[in-house]
Design an enzyme around this catalytic site. Structure first.
Site, short mmCIF file in Angstrom:
data_model
loop_
_atom_site.label_atom_id
_atom_site.label_comp_id
_atom_site.label_asym_id
_atom_site.label_seq_id
_atom_site.Cartn_x
_atom_site.Cartn_y
_atom_site.Cartn_z
N SER A 15 0.82 -1.22 0.00
CA SER A 15 0.00 0.00 0.00
C SER A 15 0.85 1.27 0.00
CB SER A 15 -0.91 0.03 1.23
OG SER A 15 -1.68 -1.15 1.30
N1 SAH Z 1 -0.28 -4.82 3.93
C1 SAH Z 1 0.29 -5.32 2.72
C2 SAH Z 1 -0.59 -5.01 1.54
C3 SAH Z 1 -0.93 -6.22 0.79
S1 SAH Z 1 -2.19 -6.04 -0.45
C4 SAH Z 1 1.70 -4.80 2.53
O1 SAH Z 1 2.13 -3.95 3.33
O2 SAH Z 1 2.41 -5.27 1.65
C5 SAH Z 1 -3.48 -7.01 0.25
C6 SAH Z 1 -3.16 -8.45 0.52
O3 SAH Z 1 -4.36 -9.08 0.95
C7 SAH Z 1 -2.70 -9.24 -0.71
O4 SAH Z 1 -1.43 -9.79 -0.43
C8 SAH Z 1 -3.77 -10.32 -0.87
O5 SAH Z 1 -3.26 -11.55 -1.31
C9 SAH Z 1 -4.32 -10.43 0.54
N2 SAH Z 1 -5.66 -11.01 0.64
C10 SAH Z 1 -6.73 -10.83 -0.16
N3 SAH Z 1 -7.78 -11.54 0.31
C11 SAH Z 1 -7.36 -12.18 1.43
C12 SAH Z 1 -7.97 -13.06 2.37
N4 SAH Z 1 -9.25 -13.44 2.28
N5 SAH Z 1 -7.23 -13.51 3.40
C13 SAH Z 1 -5.93 -13.15 3.54
N6 SAH Z 1 -5.30 -12.32 2.68
C14 SAH Z 1 -6.00 -11.84 1.65
#
Ligand code: SAH
Length: 220
Positions: free
Chosen positions: A70
């Site tokens: 993000s």
């Molecule tokens: N906080 C992270 C942002 C990742 S983007 C960072 O700092 O890098 C959002 C993430 O949510 C993705 O990696 C995606 O795979 C995950 N995601 C989406 N649906 C999900 C679910 N149901 N359970 C766990 N993770 C999920």
């Protein structure tokens, strides 16, 4: 926290300081603990070689598996809204690169983070280990159900957009706990702060935002 305490020159420190001043402080982030944590955590360690030059840029950056780390401002706004003091048990949904996990680990007592892509969890685990974090537990699975095993949580941070507030997540929030979650249709959402008071949600909208979807039983 081994690597973070090593006094060797960090070539990214100038960029990181600039990020904190121009993207965060100038836009109203005032929580000293959040600013300090974002000044200390080496965000470039959480992206691949190809994207290191963009690690401190003012936008989301790819991390593989069609996912993104993000934008720094959105991370800061979310963390500030949680108002962590240091003693909390926190659940994060969407570990991704592990960057925000590291920030949570610095700001709270214990972090439980769940991610649906095993490859992202593996790489986040390697980075967090290398940086010396030992108050983080990473789990692979569908975080739209939360993680009942370690509930209740004083704070919950969801990094993927949900159609509504998943019931399980709200149930796993402690009384007086806070959850930050992007809610809305897939291409544009609002970042909500959900405060649990007397077992009921009190909702405040923080910002408009755009996250990747929460894919799962209680998501999309
Ligand atoms: N906080 C992270 C942002 C990742 S983007 C960072 O700092 O890098 C959002 C993430 O949510 C993705 O990696 C995606 O795979 C995950 N995601 C989406 N649906 C999900 C679910 N149901 N359970 C766990 N993770 C999920």
């Amino acid at each position: 926290m081994s690597i973070l305490d090593i006094a060797e020159p960090d070539p990214y420190l100038v960029e990181r300081r600039h990020m904190v001043e121009s993207q965060l402080q100038d836009r109203g982030i005032h929580d000293e603990r959040v600013l300090e944590a974002m000044l200390r955590i080496p965000r470039h360690e959480f992206v691949s070689e190809d994207y290191k030059s963009q690690a401190y840029a003012d936008h989301p950056t790819p991390i593989g598996e069609s996912q993104t780390i993000s934008q720094p401002f959105i991370v800061a706004v979310s963390l500030q809204a949680l108002g962590l003091q240091g003693g909390e048990s926190v659940m994060e949904v969407g570990t991704g690169s592990g960057y925000q996990t590291a920030l949570l680990a610095m700001l709270a007592r214990a972090v439980y983070s769940i991610e649906r892509h095993a490859a992202l969890t593996q790489s986040a685990a390697a980075t967090l280990d290398r940086l010396g974090f030992n108050n983080v537990k990473l789990v692979v699975g569908d975080g739209s159900h939360g993680l009942q095993e370690f509930a209740p949580y004083d704070a919950i941070l969801v990094s993927a957009a949900a159609p509504g507030i998943p019931r399980s997540l709200f149930d796993q929030l402690a009384e007086d706990g806070r959850m930050v979650i992007p809610v809305g249709p897939q291409h544009s959402q609002e970042l909500q702060l959900v405060h649990k008071r007397g077992g009921q949600p009190v909702i405040n909208v923080i910002e408009g935002c755009r996250f990747v979807p929460l894919i799962g039983a209680e998501g999309y």
